[in-house]
Scaffold this motif. Structure first.
Motif, PDB file in Angstrom:
ATOM      1  N   GLY A  35     -37.700 -15.226 105.688  1.00 43.58           N
ATOM      2  CA  GLY A  35     -37.965 -15.472 104.272  1.00 43.58           C
ATOM      3  C   GLY A  35     -36.845 -14.904 103.395  1.00 43.58           C
ATOM      4  N   ASP A  58     -46.664 -18.736 105.052  1.00 44.52           N
ATOM      5  CA  ASP A  58     -45.617 -17.985 104.350  1.00 44.52           C
ATOM      6  C   ASP A  58     -44.784 -18.915 103.471  1.00 44.52           C
ATOM      7  OD1 ASP A  58     -46.345 -15.629 105.482  1.00 44.52           O
ATOM      8  OD2 ASP A  58     -44.663 -15.517 106.890  1.00 44.52           O
ATOM      9  N   ASP A  96     -41.673 -19.016 103.085  1.00 41.76           N
ATOM     10  CA  ASP A  96     -40.502 -19.571 103.784  1.00 41.76           C
ATOM     11  C   ASP A  96     -40.877 -20.765 104.652  1.00 41.76           C
ATOM     12  OD1 ASP A  96     -41.837 -17.616 105.293  1.00 41.76           O
ATOM     13  OD2 ASP A  96     -40.082 -17.072 106.458  1.00 41.76           O
ATOM     14  N   HIS A  97     -42.145 -20.952 104.953  1.00 40.36           N
ATOM     15  CA  HIS A  97     -42.568 -22.058 105.816  1.00 40.36           C
ATOM     16  C   HIS A  97     -43.232 -23.215 105.075  1.00 40.36           C
ATOM     17  CE1 HIS A  97     -42.489 -19.229 109.558  1.00 40.36           C
ATOM     18  NE2 HIS A  97     -41.297 -19.706 109.243  1.00 40.36           N
ATOM     19  N   HIS A 151     -35.796 -16.792 112.627  1.00 39.63           N
ATOM     20  CA  HIS A 151     -36.513 -16.025 111.592  1.00 39.63           C
ATOM     21  C   HIS A 151     -35.954 -14.596 111.515  1.00 39.63           C
ATOM     22  CE1 HIS A 151     -39.779 -14.085 109.321  1.00 39.63           C
ATOM     23  NE2 HIS A 151     -40.146 -15.280 108.940  1.00 39.63           N
TER      24      HIS A 151
HETATM   25 MN    MN Z   1     -41.551 -15.611 107.224  1.00 41.96          MN
END
Ligand code: MN
Ligand code: MLT
Length: 309
Positions: free
Chosen positions: A11, A99, A101-102, A275
């Motif tokens: 992230g 999340d 970031d996803h 990640h």
């Molecule tokens: Mn993440």
């Protein structure tokens, strides 16, 4: 199957926007030993280049959709639009957790081109509870629940979600947070190509390594695994944060409970860390930590890293 790592960072990417610590400074300076990385996502296709899917194009499945998706599409010719005026080779998207970031990149894919959106019921619930995701209009984006441990064929790939130790997304944490529980909130994915028999496990977030998970991961030809931190207290020691890796729901690469030790004897041909957090010294090609990872038979993924399975 053909796998492309679209984004190898955790992230925030590498370097994170506000990160002035030593590892990130190498990336800010454009040091070739510290290539920048976008946020966590991979693309996979079962369609060989000469043998397209039913509609005449190669169908790609994204696993997670990061806020950097537009940049990732630009950097990946296979994902460029066409041949119709409004058409994308991205046929489906599978989510492993909620999340930012996803899921953040889903908001970028809002121009009314159809795709299938697959996730556990819990993750679909998070998207439904956030009305901003209604830009992915019903009737255009087909939201499909993929129950854990059930296999769905998605664009010719056999896809199975399985629970891994994790936690709820950061923005949903209450006063008490359960870390390391196995639920629909954080999952890994098995991706099998029925034509080649190739099997990939993609686990971008994992808080611990129970025996049952180790046994599952040992089956595959490739593992793309959570490489968030090198040491559990990395951010605390650097003075850039208060949280340990464990508190964030990520096991670390080093240490007795770390991934290198826990998966030391894993009989999997391709083992890659994805990640990867902006503080992690394995991001630097010339670091002793990178040397240790590679000596243990692991690779540190970059944006654009590819596998054929
Ligand atoms: Mn993440
Ligand atoms: C994580 O993987 O720990 C999260 O992506 C953290 C975040 O939401 O920034």
């Amino acid at each position: 199957m053909h796998v492309i790592v679209l984004g190898a960072a955790a992230g925030g990417g590498f370097p994170q926007w506000n990160d002035g610590a030593p590892v990130a400074c190498r990336a800010w300076a454009g040091d070739p030993a510290a290539p920048r990385r976008t946020q966590s996502s991979i693309a996979v296709t079962a369609d060989p280049p000469g043998r397209p899917g039913p509609d005449g194009t190669r169908r790609w499945v994204l696993f997670n959709c990061s806020p950097d998706i537009r940049q990732q599409i630009i950097a990946t010719p296979d994902l460029h639009p066409g041949p119709a005026l409004r058409q994308s080779p991205i046929a489906d998207i599978v989510l492993t957790n909620g999340d930012i970031d996803h899921i953040g990149g889903l908001l970028t894919l809002r121009e009314r081109t159809p795709f299938g959106l697959w996730a556990s019921a819990a993750i679909h619930g998070i998207l439904r509870d956030n009305p901003i995701f209604n830009v992915l209009a019903d009737g255009v984006v087909d939201r499909k629940v993929l129950p854990l441990q059930e296999t769905a064929t998605i664009a010719g790939l056999e896809v199975t979600l399985f629970p891994v130790p994790g936690k709820v997304p950061l923005y949903m944490e209450g006063a008490e947070v359960e870390i390391g529980g196995e639920s629909e909130a954080t999952v890994g994915v098995a991706v099998r190509d029925p034509q080649t028999g190739g099997l990939l496990h993609y686990v971008p977030g994992c808080a611990a390594m129970p025996e049952h998970l180790k046994r599952r991961l040992a089956q595959g030809d490739a593992l793309l695994f959570d490489g968030t931190l090198w040491t559990d207290d990395e951010m605390v020691a650097l003075g850039v944060g208060q949280k340990t890796g464990r508190r964030m729901g990520h096991m670390s690469i080093s240490g007795p409970d770390g991934t290198l030790a826990q998966l030391a004897d894993l009989p999997v041909a391709h083992r890659l860390f994805v990640h990867i957090n902006t503080t992690n010294p394995v991001l630097l090609a010339d670091s002793p930590e990178r040397q240790a990872v590679e000596a243990a038979g692991w690779q540190v993924a970059e944006d654009g890293t590819e596998l054929q399975l």
